[in-house]
Design an enzyme around this catalytic site. Structure first.
Site, PDB file in Angstrom:
ATOM      1  N   CYS A  65       0.866  -1.177   0.000  1.00 46.45           N
ATOM      2  CA  CYS A  65       0.000   0.000   0.000  1.00 46.45           C
ATOM      3  C   CYS A  65       0.902   1.226   0.000  1.00 46.45           C
ATOM      4  O   CYS A  65       1.337   1.673   1.062  1.00 46.45           O
ATOM      5  CB  CYS A  65      -0.933  -0.006   1.212  1.00 46.45           C
ATOM      6  SG  CYS A  65      -2.009   1.447   1.299  1.00 46.45           S
ATOM      7  N   GLU A 107      -1.016  -4.133  -4.882  1.00 49.93           N
ATOM      8  CA  GLU A 107      -1.537  -2.815  -4.506  1.00 49.93           C
ATOM      9  C   GLU A 107      -3.024  -2.673  -4.823  1.00 49.93           C
ATOM     10  O   GLU A 107      -3.509  -3.189  -5.837  1.00 49.93           O
ATOM     11  CB  GLU A 107      -0.751  -1.739  -5.269  1.00 49.93           C
ATOM     12  CG  GLU A 107      -1.164  -0.321  -4.994  1.00 49.93           C
ATOM     13  CD  GLU A 107      -0.553   0.249  -3.732  1.00 49.93           C
ATOM     14  OE1 GLU A 107      -1.281   0.922  -2.988  1.00 49.93           O
ATOM     15  OE2 GLU A 107       0.664   0.027  -3.512  1.00 49.93           O
ATOM     16  N   ARG A 109      -5.793  -3.899  -3.398  1.00 49.30           N
ATOM     17  CA  ARG A 109      -6.527  -5.168  -3.453  1.00 49.30           C
ATOM     18  C   ARG A 109      -6.350  -5.868  -4.801  1.00 49.30           C
ATOM     19  O   ARG A 109      -7.261  -6.499  -5.337  1.00 49.30           O
ATOM     20  CB  ARG A 109      -8.020  -4.969  -3.164  1.00 49.30           C
ATOM     21  CG  ARG A 109      -8.318  -4.482  -1.760  1.00 49.30           C
ATOM     22  CD  ARG A 109      -9.794  -4.410  -1.500  1.00 49.30           C
ATOM     23  NE  ARG A 109     -10.084  -3.888  -0.179  1.00 49.30           N
ATOM     24  CZ  ARG A 109     -11.293  -3.645   0.285  1.00 49.30           C
ATOM     25  NH1 ARG A 109     -12.335  -3.894  -0.487  1.00 49.30           N
ATOM     26  NH2 ARG A 109     -11.471  -3.160   1.492  1.00 49.30           N
ATOM     27  N   ASP A 133     -12.314  -7.742  -4.284  1.00 47.32           N
ATOM     28  CA  ASP A 133     -10.916  -8.019  -3.942  1.00 47.32           C
ATOM     29  C   ASP A 133     -10.328  -8.911  -5.022  1.00 47.32           C
ATOM     30  O   ASP A 133     -10.809 -10.018  -5.250  1.00 47.32           O
ATOM     31  CB  ASP A 133     -10.846  -8.715  -2.576  1.00 47.32           C
ATOM     32  CG  ASP A 133      -9.460  -8.705  -1.960  1.00 47.32           C
ATOM     33  OD1 ASP A 133      -8.473  -8.637  -2.725  1.00 47.32           O
ATOM     34  OD2 ASP A 133      -9.347  -8.780  -0.716  1.00 47.32           O
ATOM     35  N   ARG A 143      -7.046  -9.820  -5.137  1.00 45.55           N
ATOM     36  CA  ARG A 143      -5.751 -10.346  -4.701  1.00 45.55           C
ATOM     37  C   ARG A 143      -5.700 -11.876  -4.777  1.00 45.55           C
ATOM     38  O   ARG A 143      -6.728 -12.543  -4.740  1.00 45.55           O
ATOM     39  CB  ARG A 143      -5.441  -9.900  -3.267  1.00 45.55           C
ATOM     40  CG  ARG A 143      -5.131  -8.418  -3.140  1.00 45.55           C
ATOM     41  CD  ARG A 143      -4.956  -8.003  -1.691  1.00 45.55           C
ATOM     42  NE  ARG A 143      -6.215  -8.061  -0.966  1.00 45.55           N
ATOM     43  CZ  ARG A 143      -6.345  -7.692   0.308  1.00 45.55           C
ATOM     44  NH1 ARG A 143      -5.291  -7.262   0.993  1.00 45.55           N
ATOM     45  NH2 ARG A 143      -7.524  -7.753   0.900  1.00 45.55           N
TER      46      ARG A 143
END
Length: 364
Positions: A224, A262, A264, A296, A298
């Site tokens: 982040c 970065e 999510r 999300d 990720r």
């Protein structure tokens, strides 16, 4: 002997091309082939050249973006929007990018294709997503695709080889590790892992000498830039990073996995687009959906695979996110305890945290 790129390298080349605004050719198993370029990086000349080829050009967008635009997603997770005859680059960008949705809410009528095979359109959207671009792609069916690609020096991606790679987490390889004394512990060590697919490297920060036979205190921390480096008050990422390292330092051992996912998993540019939408009144989940992403994006399997490579079969996971626990368990890492990490609430991120709890299931 061959110096030709394999499919992993072809996909990396295709992502780079798309980011630069260069089209690629996707070839299906049924003889279908399409010319594909990212909507975000398309320019007026290439759009005009694409139209000059004849046929029906379409803009493939995700079902999330289609829902915002009140368009029909006949192909499940994507919609194929037919380009109107007079549509230029501003129209393409207006459909792909929600920045001006509130100023210009009427984009249509939007006509979505419902016949034919959408597999290559789906793959094109997946490719631009993994290139960290807006999830929208311009496509046109091609005949004589091999000759066209050769004449124009375009990367050709065969779907039958690419599809399995796009669905899995890229294998990781350790590159180097070295001692890294830190404020929280002088007994620190940084490990660098590099994916085969040419995407961002990921890092493991090892505190002390954790016993591999016992559950290690671990955290999966997604990069982040705004929170970790700039001290943003809009999220709790920076305090969570520092809090996790401090707890590991206090215990004397631990592993923090710093994953370059970065925003999510949508990248910093798209994260800033989401921030801009939040300034218009949308919450973090609504902003992602308007951009065309899921809540999300990720891939926590990356963290599990690093833990396995380091010899940690079980963890005490520092997290408020049950999805991380589930992902670890599904990828073969035993989570013996979920350790809460409740830090960093501010007046500016109170609504953000409430949304994470209400819509993403975080335990706060």
């Amino acid at each position: 002997m061959s110096f030709a790129p394999d499919i992993t390298e072809l996909l990396a080349r295709a992502r780079s091309d798309l980011r630069m605004g260069v089209p690629v050719v996707l070839v299906g198993t049924d003889g279908q082939a399409v010319l594909a370029m990212a909507a975000e990086t398309a320019d007026a000349q290439r759009l005009a050249d694409l139209r000059a080829l004849g046929g029906t050009a379409v803009l493939a967008i995700t079902a999330r973006r289609a829902e915002t635009l009140k368009a029909r997603a006949y192909d499940g997770e994507i919609a194929r929007i037919v380009l109107p005859p007079d549509a230029g680059l501003p129209w393409v960008l207006g459909v792909a990018d929600p920045a001006d949705d509130l100023k210009s809410p009427m984009k249509g009528p939007l006509i979505a294709q419902r016949d034919g095979n959408a597999a290559l359109h789906r793959m094109a959207v997946d490719l631009v997503k993994t290139a960290r671009l807006l999830p929208a792609a311009l496509l046109l069916e091609l005949s004589q695709a091999a000759d066209f690609a050769s004449k124009n020096s375009l990367t050709v991606v065969p779907a039958i080889l690419a599809k399995p790679l796009l669905a899995r987490s890229s294998p990781l390889h350790p590159v180097v590790s070295a001692r890294l004394p830190m404020d929280v512990s002088e007994a620190g060590r940084l490990h660098i892992y590099r994916p085969e697919d040419g995407s961002e490297e990921h890092y493991a920060i090892e505190i002390g000498r954790p016993d591999r036979t016992k559950p290690v205190l671990a955290r999966l921390h997604s990069a982040c830039f705004t929170g970790d480096l700039m001290g943003s008050l809009k999220c709790d990422c920076g305090p969570q990073l520092r809090g996790a390292l401090a707890q590991m330092g206090a215990e004397g051992t631990g592993v923090l996995l710093y994953l370059n996912q970065e925003g999510r998993g949508i990248g910093l540019a798209n994260k800033m687009r989401a921030y801009s939408l939040q300034d218009q009144g949308f919450d973090t989940v609504e902003a992602n959906h308007r951009l065309g992403f899921e809540d999300d994006e990720r891939d926590f399997r990356i963290g599990a695979n690093i833990l396995k490579s380091m010899g940690f079969p079980s963890v005490r996971l520092l997290t408020n996110n049950p999805a991380k626990v589930t992902s670890m368990e599904n990828t073969g890492i035993r989570v013996v305890e979920r350790v809460p990490l409740k830090v960093g609430q501010t007046a500016q991120n109170r609504n953000y945290l409430a949304t994470k709890a209400a819509k993403s299931g975080h335990i706060l």
